[in-house]
Design an enzyme around this catalytic site. Structure first.
Site, PDB file in Angstrom:
ATOM      1  N   TYR A 224      -2.244   0.675  -2.359  1.00  0.00           N
ATOM      2  CA  TYR A 224      -1.039   1.185  -2.195  1.00  0.00           C
ATOM      3  C   TYR A 224      -0.987   1.631  -0.519  1.00  0.00           C
ATOM      4  O   TYR A 224      -1.909   2.416  -0.260  1.00  0.00           O
ATOM      5  CB  TYR A 224      -0.500   2.342  -3.312  1.00  0.00           C
ATOM      6  CG  TYR A 224       0.789   2.955  -2.664  1.00  0.00           C
ATOM      7  CD1 TYR A 224       1.907   2.530  -3.058  1.00  0.00           C
ATOM      8  CD2 TYR A 224       0.828   4.314  -1.935  1.00  0.00           C
ATOM      9  CE1 TYR A 224       3.081   2.869  -2.577  1.00  0.00           C
ATOM     10  CE2 TYR A 224       2.127   4.705  -1.590  1.00  0.00           C
ATOM     11  CZ  TYR A 224       2.986   4.097  -2.000  1.00  0.00           C
ATOM     12  OH  TYR A 224       4.286   4.727  -1.806  1.00  0.00           O
ATOM     13  N   HIS A 225       0.035   1.293   0.137  1.00  0.00           N
ATOM     14  CA  HIS A 225       0.302   1.568   1.490  1.00  0.00           C
ATOM     15  C   HIS A 225       1.064   2.790   1.760  1.00  0.00           C
ATOM     16  O   HIS A 225       2.264   2.776   1.429  1.00  0.00           O
ATOM     17  CB  HIS A 225       0.891   0.511   2.358  1.00  0.00           C
ATOM     18  CG  HIS A 225       0.544   0.578   3.747  1.00  0.00           C
ATOM     19  ND1 HIS A 225       0.999   1.436   4.370  1.00  0.00           N
ATOM     20  CD2 HIS A 225       0.120  -0.516   4.335  1.00  0.00           C
ATOM     21  CE1 HIS A 225       0.428   1.184   5.690  1.00  0.00           C
ATOM     22  NE2 HIS A 225      -0.122  -0.133   5.780  1.00  0.00           N
TER      23      HIS A 225
END
Length: 323
Positions: free
Chosen positions: A116-117
């Site tokens: 997840y960014h």
């Protein structure tokens, strides 16, 4: 001395006739926390350029340095370790950084880490540093093309094997037995994600094609409180989204740099399955990351509670409530 006192009093009376000193003092106290929240992310930028300077100096004088360490097989190895030590120290001190599930990354052979960014992917800098120092493995990383236009980034990308990446180049990295990290959400997720931690992948399946062609396992990855460390401002979202879609570079202002607790969770590997299509694999990986988020992240995220997570007594109390 009497002359200086008279001069000071004259200046004070002159200034007070034009400026409301009480109001100015109140304004200063009111704006200081706001200014600090926008300046703290510069600490992260400073670390990047400290890393660049260390690697640049190391590259410039590598012959002398390599003679000192008596090897010249891979001259970036020592430079990476130096930078990794800097980042790992920052991770431990500033965020009390932990990695849960490090055993899910294989000791050898390929694996694709899908993560997840956050607003700033500082957790991947921390994870890569921890891997280098504890497991002697480098995580190759895919970065957005705008990064390679930044001064100094070329040296960092060369040392740490950061590349824009195509399907074929990513497959080659994995087939050579390396670890590779990809965020399907990329800059879009970084810019327009929020403290509800919704995945913004927009039907991207490139990473799934890479894993299937390379026959590599996928390791889902999520860092707790990532959005509480750095956030986008909560106004003009539609305007910045339209602007981003035109220029394709980060434009949404970021604030934060709060010393919240960071924990990176690495889920169980998703093995290669030749019967899965890229779309099926994408759904499977997204579900695995969402399970990590739902299990380990309070929703919506809270900066205050994320700061309290640094306190062992608060964590014990929270664990008792969950039980």
């Amino acid at each position: 001395m009497e002359f200086l006192e008279n001069l000071f009093q004259s200046l004070q009376s002159l200034l007070s006739s034009y400026i409301d000193l009480d109001y100015s003092l109140w304004l200063y106290r009111f704006l200081t926390p706001l200014i600090v929240t926008f300046l703290l992310p510069l600490v992260f930028v400073a670390l990047i350029y400290i890393s660049f300077l260390v690697l640049f100096i190391y590259k410039l004088h590598r012959q002398v340095i390599m003679r000192a360490v008596q090897t010249d097989r891979n001259f970036w190895r020592v430079g990476r370790k130096i930078v990794a030590a800097i980042w790992d120290a920052h991770a431990r001190i500033y965020h009390g950084y932990e990695v849960i599930g490090l055993e899910n990354i294989p000791q050898e052979g390929p694996a694709l880490i899908v993560y997840y960014h956050g607003a700033i992917p500082i957790d991947m800098y921390y994870l890569n540093s921890r891997m280098l120092l504890q497991r002697e493995r480098l995580i190759y990383t895919i970065g957005d093309r705008f990064l390679f236009k930044l001064p100094g980034w070329g040296t960092i990308s060369e040392a740490f094997h950061v590349s824009p990446g195509t399907v074929q180049s990513c497959v080659s990295i994995l087939k050579d037995g390396n670890l590779l990290a990809i965020s399907p959400g990329g800059v879009y997720e970084a810019q327009f994600g929020d403290h509800y931690y919704e995945l913004l992948w927009r039907n991207r399946v490139g990473f799934a094609k890479v894993a299937l062609e390379a026959k590599a396992p996928i390791i889902p990855c999520f860092t707790q409180n990532l959005r509480e460390g750095f956030r986008q401002v909560g106004i003009f979202r539609t305007f910045f989204m339209r602007l981003y879609n035109k220029v394709r570079i980060p434009v949404y202002p970021i604030y934060g740099g709060f010393p919240v607790k960071f924990r990176t969770y690495l889920g169980e590997p998703i093995p290669y399955d030749e019967n899965l299509t890229p779309q099926d694999l994408q759904i499977k990986v997204a579900t695995a990351i969402e399970e990590l988020i739902n299990k380990h992240q309070r929703l919506p995220g809270s900066i205050l509670l994320a700061l309290l997570d640094r306190l062992p007594s608060f964590r014990r109390r929270l664990k008792k409530k969950e039980e």
